[in-house]
Write an enzyme that holds these catalytic residues in place. Sequence first.
Site, PDB file in Angstrom:
ATOM      1  N   ALA A  66       0.838  -1.200   0.000  1.00 47.55           N
ATOM      2  CA  ALA A  66       0.000   0.000   0.000  1.00 47.55           C
ATOM      3  C   ALA A  66       0.871   1.248   0.000  1.00 47.55           C
ATOM      4  CB  ALA A  66      -0.900  -0.001   1.228  1.00 47.55           C
ATOM      5  N   ASN A 115       8.744   9.322   4.305  1.00 47.68           N
ATOM      6  CA  ASN A 115       7.520   9.973   3.859  1.00 47.68           C
ATOM      7  C   ASN A 115       6.699  10.418   5.060  1.00 47.68           C
ATOM      8  OD1 ASN A 115       4.576   8.693   3.996  1.00 47.68           O
ATOM      9  ND2 ASN A 115       6.040   6.981   4.041  1.00 47.68           N
ATOM     10  N   MET A 117       3.375  11.571   4.186  1.00 52.76           N
ATOM     11  CA  MET A 117       2.282  11.905   3.275  1.00 52.76           C
ATOM     12  C   MET A 117       0.995  12.223   4.025  1.00 52.76           C
ATOM     13  SD  MET A 117       3.947  11.651   0.451  1.00 52.76           S
ATOM     14  CE  MET A 117       2.704  11.761  -0.823  1.00 52.76           C
ATOM     15  N   PHE A 119      -1.810  10.010   4.670  1.00 59.54           N
ATOM     16  CA  PHE A 119      -3.037   9.419   4.095  1.00 59.54           C
ATOM     17  C   PHE A 119      -3.678  10.347   3.064  1.00 59.54           C
ATOM     18  CE2 PHE A 119      -4.231   6.441   7.924  1.00 59.54           C
ATOM     19  CZ  PHE A 119      -3.118   5.672   7.657  1.00 59.54           C
ATOM     20  N   ASN A 148      -6.423  -1.354   1.769  1.00 56.47           N
ATOM     21  CA  ASN A 148      -5.817  -0.855   2.999  1.00 56.47           C
ATOM     22  C   ASN A 148      -6.645   0.336   3.483  1.00 56.47           C
ATOM     23  OD1 ASN A 148      -3.947   0.757   4.727  1.00 56.47           O
ATOM     24  ND2 ASN A 148      -2.486  -0.836   4.171  1.00 56.47           N
ATOM     25  N   ASN A 181      -4.997  -0.431   8.847  1.00 62.36           N
ATOM     26  CA  ASN A 181      -3.763   0.325   9.066  1.00 62.36           C
ATOM     27  C   ASN A 181      -3.913   1.224  10.287  1.00 62.36           C
ATOM     28  OD1 ASN A 181      -1.406   1.771   8.952  1.00 62.36           O
ATOM     29  ND2 ASN A 181      -1.648   2.472   6.849  1.00 62.36           N
ATOM     30  N   SER A 184       0.656   3.729  10.716  1.00 61.54           N
ATOM     31  CA  SER A 184       1.350   4.822  10.046  1.00 61.54           C
ATOM     32  C   SER A 184       1.749   5.880  11.076  1.00 61.54           C
ATOM     33  CB  SER A 184       0.460   5.464   8.985  1.00 61.54           C
ATOM     34  OG  SER A 184       1.054   6.662   8.510  1.00 61.54           O
ATOM     35  N   ASN A 186       2.269   8.956  10.379  1.00 64.72           N
ATOM     36  CA  ASN A 186       2.040  10.274   9.770  1.00 64.72           C
ATOM     37  C   ASN A 186       0.646  10.849   9.998  1.00 64.72           C
ATOM     38  OD1 ASN A 186       4.681  10.257   8.643  1.00 64.72           O
ATOM     39  ND2 ASN A 186       3.934   8.848   7.075  1.00 64.72           N
ATOM     40  N   THR A 187      -0.204  10.118  10.712  1.00 64.99           N
ATOM     41  CA  THR A 187      -1.498  10.656  11.146  1.00 64.99           C
ATOM     42  C   THR A 187      -1.446  10.786  12.662  1.00 64.99           C
ATOM     43  OG1 THR A 187      -2.717   9.681   9.301  1.00 64.99           O
ATOM     44  CG2 THR A 187      -3.974  10.216  11.280  1.00 64.99           C
ATOM     45  N   LYS A 222      -1.925  -4.435   9.789  1.00 63.11           N
ATOM     46  CA  LYS A 222      -0.567  -3.969   9.465  1.00 63.11           C
ATOM     47  C   LYS A 222       0.043  -3.314  10.697  1.00 63.11           C
ATOM     48  CE  LYS A 222       2.169  -1.871   5.833  1.00 63.11           C
ATOM     49  NZ  LYS A 222       2.137  -1.335   4.447  1.00 63.11           N
ATOM     50  N   THR A 250       6.319  -5.289   7.960  1.00 66.43           N
ATOM     51  CA  THR A 250       5.898  -4.196   8.828  1.00 66.43           C
ATOM     52  C   THR A 250       5.665  -2.926   8.013  1.00 66.43           C
ATOM     53  OG1 THR A 250       8.163  -3.440   9.184  1.00 66.43           O
ATOM     54  CG2 THR A 250       7.302  -5.087  10.736  1.00 66.43           C
ATOM     55  N   ASN A 251       5.118  -1.923   8.702  1.00 67.79           N
ATOM     56  CA  ASN A 251       4.979  -0.581   8.153  1.00 67.79           C
ATOM     57  C   ASN A 251       6.332   0.138   8.255  1.00 67.79           C
ATOM     58  OD1 ASN A 251       3.760   1.844   7.210  1.00 67.79           O
ATOM     59  ND2 ASN A 251       1.869   1.357   8.283  1.00 67.79           N
TER      60      ASN A 251
END
Length: 343
Positions: A66, A115, A117, A119, A148, A181, A184, A186-187, A222, A250-251
């Site tokens: 993803a 990254n 990003m 989402f 995902n 997910n 991450s 990044n959120t 994930k 893994t992430n």
Amino acid sequence: MYKFLIRPLFFKFDPERIHHFTFSLIRFSHRIGLGGVFRSIYKLENPKLERELFGLQFPNPVGLAAGFDKDAKLYKELSNLGFGFIEIGTVTPKPQDGNEKPRLFRLKNDAAIINRMGFNNGGVAEAVERLKTNPLQGHKNRVLIGGNIGKNKITPNEEAVNDYIICFDALFDYVDYFVVNVSSPNTPNLRALQEKKPLTDLLQTLQDKNNLKQKRKPILLKIAPDLTDEQLLDIIDIVATTKIDGVIATNTTISREGLTSDNKNEMGGLSGKPLTKRSTEVIRFLSQKSNKAFPIIGVGGIHSAKDALEKLDAGADLIQLYTGFIYEGPGLITEINKAILAK
């Protein structure tokens, strides 16, 4: 050709802009009839490569992770490069722009990417419209798709389950398996959902909905590579309790250990070669401590056939590429599949 001609040229430009340019280039090449050429070069078809997992038949064990085709814009074309399955997303209920640019960084000295990003995607409804053109199960041209799913940035964690339900319901008829997910970086506060109680509640809610369907779909979780052994043992317990179908390990990581590139301290999730060892350790830990109780999809730092075989030997049933695909090109997919056949 890719590593010595195309990659040096692409790497002269901004990573996010070249990503969109590459999408346009791949799409254009297929419009002028080069899809068959790509298939003949990269796609290996051999019964020995096929894998059956959670009731699905994978043509080969090498998938696209993803994050690359977030909005399901290019899954058919990308499958012609040899991937056995494509995971789209992370998608969220509502469209969102993601974090401010620049938010994607190459770490060339480390063969890595950072990254943040956030989402960025066009929302689940937009992805569904594109997935509707994928042929039905059993058709020879069907692309096996993973969905995902995540939550919108503005949704508080206390209401996150509603976002996952919206995405689950919308995608159900159009994906072959789901990936939850919560890992991450990044959120904001998303990783707090990896704690045992909120994660169990979230997965159980989705599983309860899943079990009411006429034919349920596999649900995978994930996880981050930064979990402690104790947290990984919790993951094993959660899988057993909720009876979800597997784990993706893994992430990206928030660790910056051993990096040498100038932009190593950019905020965000790190992927690529620095993650190779840790992701394999997590796969091996989960496989051994659970006594192979559930399937594992291994991802993180796969830049060679050797990396892929190590993931499989550690206990992964399938693998996924992302950063290795960007650094090594589509030839890596063929190289891995040939190594699997040779072994």
